[in-house]
Motif scaffolding. Structure first.
Motif, short mmCIF file in Angstrom:
data_model
loop_
_atom_site.label_atom_id
_atom_site.label_comp_id
_atom_site.label_asym_id
_atom_site.label_seq_id
_atom_site.Cartn_x
_atom_site.Cartn_y
_atom_site.Cartn_z
N UNK A 1 -10.20 10.60 -10.91
CA UNK A 1 -10.49 9.64 -11.95
C UNK A 1 -9.35 9.59 -12.98
N UNK A 2 -8.82 10.78 -13.34
CA UNK A 2 -7.71 10.83 -14.29
C UNK A 2 -6.46 10.13 -13.74
N UNK A 3 -6.27 10.28 -12.43
CA UNK A 3 -5.11 9.63 -11.81
C UNK A 3 -5.22 8.11 -11.94
N UNK A 4 -6.40 7.58 -11.71
CA UNK A 4 -6.61 6.14 -11.81
C UNK A 4 -6.39 5.65 -13.24
N UNK A 5 -6.83 6.42 -14.22
CA UNK A 5 -6.64 6.04 -15.62
C UNK A 5 -5.15 6.07 -15.96
N UNK A 6 -4.44 7.09 -15.50
CA UNK A 6 -3.01 7.18 -15.76
C UNK A 6 -2.25 6.03 -15.11
N UNK A 7 -2.63 5.69 -13.88
CA UNK A 7 -1.99 4.57 -13.19
C UNK A 7 -2.25 3.27 -13.94
N UNK A 8 -3.47 3.08 -14.42
CA UNK A 8 -3.80 1.87 -15.17
C UNK A 8 -3.00 1.79 -16.47
N UNK A 9 -2.83 2.92 -17.15
CA UNK A 9 -2.07 2.93 -18.40
C UNK A 9 -0.61 2.60 -18.13
N UNK A 10 -0.03 3.21 -17.10
CA UNK A 10 1.37 2.94 -16.76
C UNK A 10 1.55 1.48 -16.38
N UNK A 11 0.62 0.93 -15.62
CA UNK A 11 0.72 -0.48 -15.22
C UNK A 11 0.62 -1.39 -16.44
N UNK A 12 -0.28 -1.07 -17.37
CA UNK A 12 -0.44 -1.90 -18.56
C UNK A 12 0.81 -1.86 -19.44
N UNK A 13 1.38 -0.67 -19.61
CA UNK A 13 2.58 -0.54 -20.43
C UNK A 13 3.75 -1.27 -19.79
N UNK A 14 3.93 -1.14 -18.48
CA UNK A 14 5.05 -1.82 -17.82
C UNK A 14 4.85 -3.34 -17.84
N UNK A 15 3.61 -3.80 -17.70
CA UNK A 15 3.34 -5.23 -17.77
C UNK A 15 3.64 -5.76 -19.16
N UNK A 16 3.23 -5.02 -20.18
CA UNK A 16 3.49 -5.46 -21.56
C UNK A 16 4.98 -5.51 -21.85
N UNK A 17 5.73 -4.53 -21.36
CA UNK A 17 7.17 -4.55 -21.62
C UNK A 17 7.85 -5.68 -20.86
N UNK A 18 7.38 -5.98 -19.64
CA UNK A 18 7.99 -7.09 -18.90
C UNK A 18 7.67 -8.43 -19.54
N UNK A 19 6.47 -8.56 -20.13
CA UNK A 19 6.13 -9.80 -20.83
C UNK A 19 6.98 -9.97 -22.08
#
Length: 157
Positions: A1-19
């Motif tokens: 479960x922690x892995x999924x949360x970490x992956x979601x956070x990394x994806x959100x941060x990278x998406x925000x920076x690309x936007x």
């Protein structure tokens, strides 16, 4: 479960920076001798395409080549060059690709007239299909013997 949360956070941060990178616009500080030259600069930088960024104009592109072309555009305007001279210079240097609206020539006939020809061809095909009359069904005439046999078969079921 922690892995999924970490992956979601990394994806959100990278998406925000690309936007943020997509919405960032280049900042050039050029001083123009008059308002007309400034307007010409803005119009030409929006009309010319960045050679590196395939779908961005010079005004919106952050690439180094776009910055160089904006600087070149500024210098040409300061030299008193006409818009057509500037466009010709860019086309001679980078090809027709730098124009968002390439000139009509033998090389660009398909680009300019191809879509219209395809639409007209499609309309002609649709009209021909709609106008085509459906084939008339010939009624089968059964002899009295065949009708009796048909009635017998239908009664058996």
């Amino acid at each position: 479960m922690r892995i999924m949360i970490n992956v979601a956070i990394v994806a959100a941060v990278s998406l925000a920076s690309s936007l943020n990178d997509v919405n960032a616009s280049p900042v050039d500080t050029y001083e123009f001798k008059d308002e007309v030259t400034k307007i010409r600069f803005q119009a030409l930088s929006k009309e010319l395409r960045c050679p590196k960024c395939q779908n961005q104009n010079l005004a919106d592109s952050n690439s180094p080549i776009a910055a160089d072309l904006r600087r070149e555009l500024y210098e040409l305007l300061q030299q008193g060059k006409a818009d057509s001279e500037i466009v010709d210079f860019m086309v001679n240097r980078y090809g027709e690709f730098v124009l968002y609206r390439p000139k009509v020539s033998e090389l660009t006939y398909v680009l300019w007239f191809g879509p219209a020809i395809l639409v007209l061809l499609g309309l002609v095909i649709v009209v021909l299909i709609v106008r085509r009359k459906p084939a008339k069904k010939e009624e089968l005439a059964l002899t009295s013997e065949q009708q009796d046999k048909l009635k017998q078969l239908l009664k058996d079921k």
